[in-house]
Design a protein around this motif. Structure first.
Motif: not given
Length: 555
Positions: A379-384
């Protein structure tokens, strides 16, 4: 969020003998390299203990240029397993200075899932890479001297197969002429450099079972051919023992610790696009001696690292993973779904769905080895949430487990769901016997073509005249039974780095064949892949500095 190096510096490191003791390694057996790094002697490896423990491979979809975070997931899964009460150890490769100062930066994990001390591991560490570089180039110097001393006799060589190496990305050294400046400076020769991770010595160190095996393999290195077409090896130079002396410490696995002070072995560092892409057999076996669960990774996508892990490392070492974890990111899937790389951080459900084809092909390949597979979403911070839910539903349809890895920002707590999934899968449905892509007895052509057709999905395989000639040299020798190590781009199933997704109806061209007689494998070089990378327009070296005695800019 804090930078990797800021997080690393906030960790209160335990003395390495204390870390070793948590595994059950006697303090008197720990060879300290300072307070927080150690070498562990090979006599501690225990085959009976190895057979009782669980090996887990971490691999990935075809990566973006920034990677997909396999090392972070490998470390995070180890932390998560320890959080849920399991005795887990991670076994990783050592970083190369080439990518560290070039494209990717460091390779010691990231965020709250790192191996430490990260500055040392990313830089000179215990000197293993330097020892390999020195050993390789010592052979070159001794070979050049042999040719010089026999330049007027019939004992020379008509063909040289051995170059030099350096652990730096330097395109200017790919093709050079040495020995210029008059007869006292040697014999003018067209030659070149590979990067140290591509050295056969690196492959040998990572496949050797002990010091004697290391010496035997070094002696078997093919250096060239005599005028009567006989192979000329390091044994013919009479220096196998001298070269082994240079590697007597480098062969010992390195013990360090994670951001949560759990043990980690970091040893060896072949790249997966130009070599076999796995940490040393000895480090893996040492970890399996002491850890109930051992997590190891294989470089780049599963078509490269995992394929070589199974067909080369496991075949040679008698290892068989209980489970394979494949790492996927939303950014990587979107890139393979046709989204421009400049926009893969933006939400794009259509692009994400189209990118599933790349993941599915890798899953299919891993199952062809008899592996149970789970997907770790890094997971990255930009993932929804919508993107994550969509991938989770797709994995359910594919019949594979799915969990989110959030170890980068949360450490072990962020990987407990993945850890539980891994344990449950191993306990309920572990992988069966490992299935290889080809047999030892298959011809070299058949081995190459089985990998290209089965794993990559190629329509056909063609060979240059030079490659054809070298295969004929191999056919009537014991090297004909060696596994194949294919050197190709890491950015595509094909040899075209721009063919994202799942390439179809493509041709693989074998440009060259390299006999790694000591390592016991045949390297098939595909397309335009280079064994000496170059530096990008904006190398990471521009971000690295030392300020008031403190290293900055490593990531």
């Amino acid at each position: 969020m804090k930078s990797d190096i800021e997080i690393a510096r906030e960790v209160s490191l335990h003395k390495i003998k204390d870390v070793a003791e948590t595994l059950g390694i006697p303090r008197e057996e720990v060879h300290n390299y300072g307070r927080y790094i150690a070498k562990i002697p090979l006599n501690l490896i225990n085959d009976e203990a190895i057979a009782k423990h669980n090996l887990i491979l971490v691999t990935a979809i075809t990566p973006t240029k920034a990677g997909v975070g396999k090392t972070t997931v490998s470390i995070g899964l180890t932390l998560g397993l320890n959080k849920i009460g399991k005795k887990a150890v991670v076994a990783l490769r050592e970083p190369s200075l080439g990518p560290c100062f070039g494209m990717k930066g460091g390779a010691a994990g990231g965020g709250y899932a790192q191996v430490l001390p990260m500055e040392n591991i990313n830089l000179h560490f215990t000197g293993d890479f330097h020892a390999i570089t020195s050993a390789h180039n010592m052979i070159t110097a001794l070979l050049d001297n042999y040719l010089y001393q026999n330049r007027h006799s019939c004992d020379g060589l008509k063909e040289i197969k051995w170059k030099r190496v350096l652990d730096v990305n330097d395109r200017s050294l790919r093709n050079i002429v040495s020995g210029l400046g008059g007869s006292t400076n040697g014999i003018p020769t067209e030659t070149g450099f590979d990067i140290t991770p591509a050295s056969e010595i690196m492959a040998i160190l990572c496949l050797a079972t002990d010091l004697e095996d290391l010496k035997r393999r070094i002696g078997d290195i093919l250096l060239g051919y005599t005028y009567d077409d006989k192979p000329f090896t390091v044994n013919d130079l009479g220096v196998a023992g001298a070269i082994t002396v240079l590697l007597k410490e480098a062969i010992l696995p390195n013990l360090v610790q994670t951001t949560e002070n759990t043990p980690a072995f970091v040893h060896g560092g072949p790249f997966a696009n130009i070599a076999h892409g796995c940490n040393s057999v000895l480090a893996t076996k040492m970890a399996l001696t002491y850890g109930d669960y051992v997590i190891t990774e294989a470089g780049f996508g599963a078509d490269l690292g995992a394929e070589k892990f199974f067909n080369i490392k496991c075949r040679k070492a008698g290892l068989s993973p209980k489970l394979t974890v494949i790492v996927a990111t939303a950014q990587g899937l979107k890139m393979h779904g046709g989204v421009p790389e400049t926009k893969i951080k933006e939400a794009n459900i259509e692009g994400l769905e189209k990118g599933f084809a790349n993941l599915d092909k890798h899953i299919q390949n891993l199952k062809s080895f008899g592996q149970e597979v789970v997907v770790a979403f890094n997971k990255y911070a930009t993932d929804t949430d919508e993107e994550i839910a969509l991938l989770a539903a797709h994995c359910k349809e594919m019949g594979v487990g799915f969990a989110v890895n959030n170890a980068f920002s949360e450490g072990g707590e962020g990987a407990t769901d993945l850890a539980r999934l891994v344990v449950d899968t191993i306990e309920q449905q572990p992988s069966g016997p490992l299935l290889y892509t080809y047999k030892d007895s298959d011809s070299i052509r058949t081995k190459i073509e089985k990998v290209c057709r089965t794993i990559y999905g190629a329509k056909s395989v063609v060979y240059t005249t030079s490659a054809e000639k070298k295969i004929k040299q191999i056919e009537d020798t014991s090297a004909a039974e060696f596994p194949v190590c294919i050197a190709k781009t890491q950015y595509s199933f094909s040899s075209d780095p721009k063919a994202y997704g799942v390439a179809e109806n493509f041709e693989m061209k074998v440009r060259d064949i390299v006999i790694n007689n000591g390592a016991g494998m045949i390297v098939a070089i595909m397309g335009d892949i280079m064994r000496m990378p170059g530096l990008p327009k904006e190398p990471q070296a521009k971000n690295i500095d030392i300020i008031n005695g403190v290293v900055e800019g490593l990531s």
